[in-house]
Design an enzyme around this catalytic site. Structure first.
Site, PDB file in Angstrom:
ATOM      1  N   HIS A  76       0.929  -1.087   0.028  1.00 52.89           N
ATOM      2  CA  HIS A  76       0.093  -0.010  -0.050  1.00 52.89           C
ATOM      3  C   HIS A  76       0.822   1.198  -0.015  1.00 52.89           C
ATOM      4  O   HIS A  76       1.793   1.157   0.727  1.00 52.89           O
ATOM      5  CB  HIS A  76      -0.858  -0.117   1.186  1.00 52.89           C
ATOM      6  N   SER A  77       0.669   2.276  -0.860  1.00 54.47           N
ATOM      7  CA  SER A  77       1.104   3.404  -0.794  1.00 54.47           C
ATOM      8  C   SER A  77       2.775   3.470  -1.243  1.00 54.47           C
ATOM      9  O   SER A  77       3.129   2.671  -2.097  1.00 54.47           O
ATOM     10  CB  SER A  77       1.039   4.462   0.373  1.00 54.47           C
TER      11      SER A  77
END
Length: 121
Positions: A76-77
């Protein structure tokens, strides 16, 4: 049964995956929610020399420690940058790579290439 490796973003920690990890474990899967140097549970290890390579090393070491041979890799991210690096090292062992609202660099791109000046404002 599938093994999952979950890598959090830059402003979080492995706790971000607690609910998903619990659901996956309840379904019979093994889950490693990686902890990155200087973040989350490892925030006390923060120092200005932490790099993308540091976080890639963290995840690769935790995969080895967990004993995962084949796995699904999720980021994520900022974790997208990390899992891209992990994939360059362990690609033959990865069944699927999942980018969850994550940075997806092309070969040779840095985070700066992807964000430019936007991260300064």
């Amino acid at each position: 049964m599938t093994d999952f490796v979950l890598v959090h973003g830059a402003w979080g920690g492995s706790f971000a995956w607690d609910r998903l990890a619990a659901d996956l474990r309840a379904a019979g899967h093994r889950v490693l929610a990686a902890d990155l140097t200087g973040l989350g549970k490892r925030k006390a290890e923060f120092h200005p020399g932490i790099t993308l390579t540091t976080h890639i090393d963290d995840v690769c070491a935790q995969i080895t420690e967990a004993g995962f041979d084949r796995f699904v890799l999720v980021g994520h991210s900022w974790g997208g940058m990390v899992i891209t690096g992990v994939a360059t090292r362990l690609g033959a062992r990865i069944d699927t790579i999942v980018y969850v609202d994550a940075f997806l660099p092309q070969d040779g791109q840095s985070l700066w290439d992807l964000t430019g000046d936007t991260n300064l404002h």
